[in-house]
Design an enzyme around this catalytic site. Structure first.
Site, PDB file in Angstrom:
ATOM      1  N   SER A   1       0.865  -1.181   0.000  1.00 53.64           N
ATOM      2  CA  SER A   1       0.000   0.000   0.000  1.00 53.64           C
ATOM      3  C   SER A   1       0.900   1.229   0.000  1.00 53.64           C
ATOM      4  O   SER A   1       1.735   1.362  -0.891  1.00 53.64           O
ATOM      5  CB  SER A   1      -0.945  -0.033   1.209  1.00 53.64           C
ATOM      6  OG  SER A   1      -1.873   1.022   1.150  1.00 53.64           O
ATOM      7  N   THR A   2       0.776   2.103   0.983  1.00 54.99           N
ATOM      8  CA  THR A   2       1.537   3.352   1.000  1.00 54.99           C
ATOM      9  C   THR A   2       3.039   3.096   0.909  1.00 54.99           C
ATOM     10  O   THR A   2       3.596   2.334   1.695  1.00 54.99           O
ATOM     11  CB  THR A   2       1.239   4.128   2.298  1.00 54.99           C
ATOM     12  OG1 THR A   2      -0.172   4.240   2.461  1.00 54.99           O
ATOM     13  CG2 THR A   2       1.860   5.506   2.255  1.00 54.99           C
TER      14      THR A   2
ATOM     15  N   HIS B   1      -2.563  -1.188  -3.391  1.00 51.75           N
ATOM     16  CA  HIS B   1      -3.744  -0.373  -3.125  1.00 51.75           C
ATOM     17  C   HIS B   1      -3.645   0.927  -3.921  1.00 51.75           C
ATOM     18  O   HIS B   1      -2.840   1.800  -3.604  1.00 51.75           O
ATOM     19  CB  HIS B   1      -3.876  -0.060  -1.642  1.00 51.75           C
ATOM     20  CG  HIS B   1      -4.117  -1.270  -0.798  1.00 51.75           C
ATOM     21  ND1 HIS B   1      -3.925  -1.275   0.573  1.00 51.75           N
ATOM     22  CD2 HIS B   1      -4.538  -2.531  -1.106  1.00 51.75           C
ATOM     23  CE1 HIS B   1      -4.226  -2.469   1.054  1.00 51.75           C
ATOM     24  NE2 HIS B   1      -4.590  -3.249   0.048  1.00 51.75           N
TER      25      HIS B   1
ATOM     26  N   MET C   1      -0.104   0.954   5.081  1.00 54.28           N
ATOM     27  CA  MET C   1      -0.896   1.145   6.283  1.00 54.28           C
ATOM     28  C   MET C   1      -2.015   0.115   6.334  1.00 54.28           C
ATOM     29  O   MET C   1      -2.602  -0.232   5.309  1.00 54.28           O
ATOM     30  CB  MET C   1      -1.497   2.554   6.285  1.00 54.28           C
ATOM     31  CG  MET C   1      -2.287   2.911   7.533  1.00 54.28           C
ATOM     32  SD  MET C   1      -2.788   4.654   7.556  1.00 54.28           S
ATOM     33  CE  MET C   1      -3.886   4.713   6.149  1.00 54.28           C
TER      34      MET C   1
ATOM     35  N   ASP D   1      -4.272  -5.389   5.861  1.00 56.30           N
ATOM     36  CA  ASP D   1      -4.505  -6.223   4.694  1.00 56.30           C
ATOM     37  C   ASP D   1      -3.225  -6.976   4.348  1.00 56.30           C
ATOM     38  O   ASP D   1      -2.144  -6.395   4.288  1.00 56.30           O
ATOM     39  CB  ASP D   1      -4.947  -5.357   3.508  1.00 56.30           C
ATOM     40  CG  ASP D   1      -5.466  -6.181   2.342  1.00 56.30           C
ATOM     41  OD1 ASP D   1      -6.066  -7.244   2.592  1.00 56.30           O
ATOM     42  OD2 ASP D   1      -5.281  -5.747   1.194  1.00 56.30           O
TER      43      ASP D   1
END
Length: 384
Positions: free
Chosen positions: A197-198, A224, A318, A321
């Site tokens: 993600s991030t 993401h 973050m 998941d």
């Protein structure tokens, strides 16, 4: 008080974003282009920078490169809702920006109404990022570029290249951090599943662009991102890496030497797999862990459907998941890897995966590819 530098050539957007941040207790500075942003970073040392992409005099990409070279700082890109905006944003992420937020489509737009919640959520995520990891990453990238220049000037390369494929000519030498070993052989039909993600795009780029073609792995990537960006991410990776990369479509089949990037806003499920070839389905089922695509959905389908060897990798980001997916891959007999805290801008996803007790190896970003190859190697003959 956390300070934020708002960089945008639109006075309207500087005012809107600055007022939102001030109302939420942030100290706000403003700059109208990249050159002034560098000056403001030098003068105020803000904790976070929100950076527009397209600006006169110096655009956001060049400003990110300069800031990350001289004053490593948490940077959130504000991206236009266009293909050009997506491409520029991905280049900025590769240069060290942590994350991005799609900006409203116009100065007078109904999108403005929903901007506040999205902006504060993104700022909160970026605020948690480890700026020290950004500095280390930038230093390492600079060292690799210098080393790559030395190798080019001497005509030598530390990476083994498969002369049978012209795609190796496109491999980005910036990510030449895999230990070369011409005697290394690999297990048949390996599958690699990557979740992030991030902060993920830059690490994914490093990982994919350093995978040797003779590994012949099937690679599934869940990052993401909104749907407008996953196609551009896949296109960028395909241009940089020797593996063939594309955004997944429903019914796609994937073989060795290929990468599928999960379509934004669709879960990617491996529905069938046999003899080194897998078929994926895309679904619009409810979000899992608040996100779609979900890392867990893809990893759990791989654990259920794909024969070993399988490697699951949890990268920076973050949230939680991926934790259940890593557990599923481990329980199915696969190998699991998590990015370490020191090199993760946001340690949430790796931390949650490690907390399951199902992670075999915790590795820095620069060591993940070698870790994968070690796990997928058969007997290696060493000469000398």
């Amino acid at each position: 008080m956390t300070s934020v530098l708002v960089v945008d050539d639109s006075q309207f957007m500087r005012t809107v974003i600055g007022n939102i941040l001030a109302d939420h207790g942030y100290e706000v500075y403003r700059a109208s282009n990249g050159e002034r942003a560098i000056e403001a970073v030098r003068e105020h040392s803000p904790d976070i920078v929100t950076m527009d992409v397209q600006m006169p005099e110096m655009d956001g990409i060049e400003a990110v490169e300069r800031i990350m070279s001289e004053y490593p700082t948490r940077i959130l890109m504000l991206s236009a809702h266009t293909e050009d905006g997506a491409d520029a944003t991905l280049r900025a992420l590769a240069s060290g920006a942590i994350d991005f937020l799609e900006k409203p489509g116009g100065e007078v737009s109904t999108d403005i109404a929903g901007l506040e919640d999205r902006l504060i959520e993104a700022i909160t995520a970026v605020e948690d990022a480890d700026v020290a990891s950004l500095a280390r990453s930038r230093t390492a990238a600079s060292a690799r570029r210098v080393a790559a220049g030395v190798r080019t000037s001497t005509g030598a390369s530390s990476r083994s290249v498969n002369p049978a494929s012209m795609r190796d000519d496109r491999r980005d030498s910036t990510w030449s951090d895999v230990t070369a070993d011409e005697d290394r052989t690999y297990m048949e039909h390996p599958t690699i599943v990557i979740g992030a993600s991030t902060g993920g795009p830059k690490v994914i780029e490093r990982l994919l662009c350093s995978l040797p073609l003779d590994l012949d792995a099937r690679v599934l990537v869940v990052q993401h991102m909104p749907p407008e960006f996953t196609a551009r991410l896949a296109k960028r990776l395909d241009e940089l890496c020797s593996y063939h990369v594309k955004e997944a479509e429903d019914g796609d089949r994937i073989s060795g030497g290929e990468v599928l990037v999960a379509h934004g806003d669709r879960h990617m499920v491996v529905a069938h797999s046999v003899a080194g070839r897998s078929k994926v389905r895309l679904t619009d089922d409810d979000p899992v862990n608040g996100v779609r695509p979900s890392i867990d959905v893809t990893m759990e389908s791989v654990a259920e459907t794909v024969e070993q060897p399988v490697v699951g990798i949890a990268l920076t980001g973050m949230g939680k998941d991926g934790a259940a997916g890593i557990r599923a891959i481990k329980d199915a007999g696969g190998t699991t890897i998590a990015q370490d805290e020191a090199t993760s801008p946001v340690f949430g996803i790796p931390r949650q995966a490690i907390a399951t007790g199902a992670v075999d190896h915790v590795l820095p970003a620069a060591g993940i590819t070698d870790g994968v190859l070690d796990q997928l190697s058969t007997e290696v003959t060493t000469h000398g």
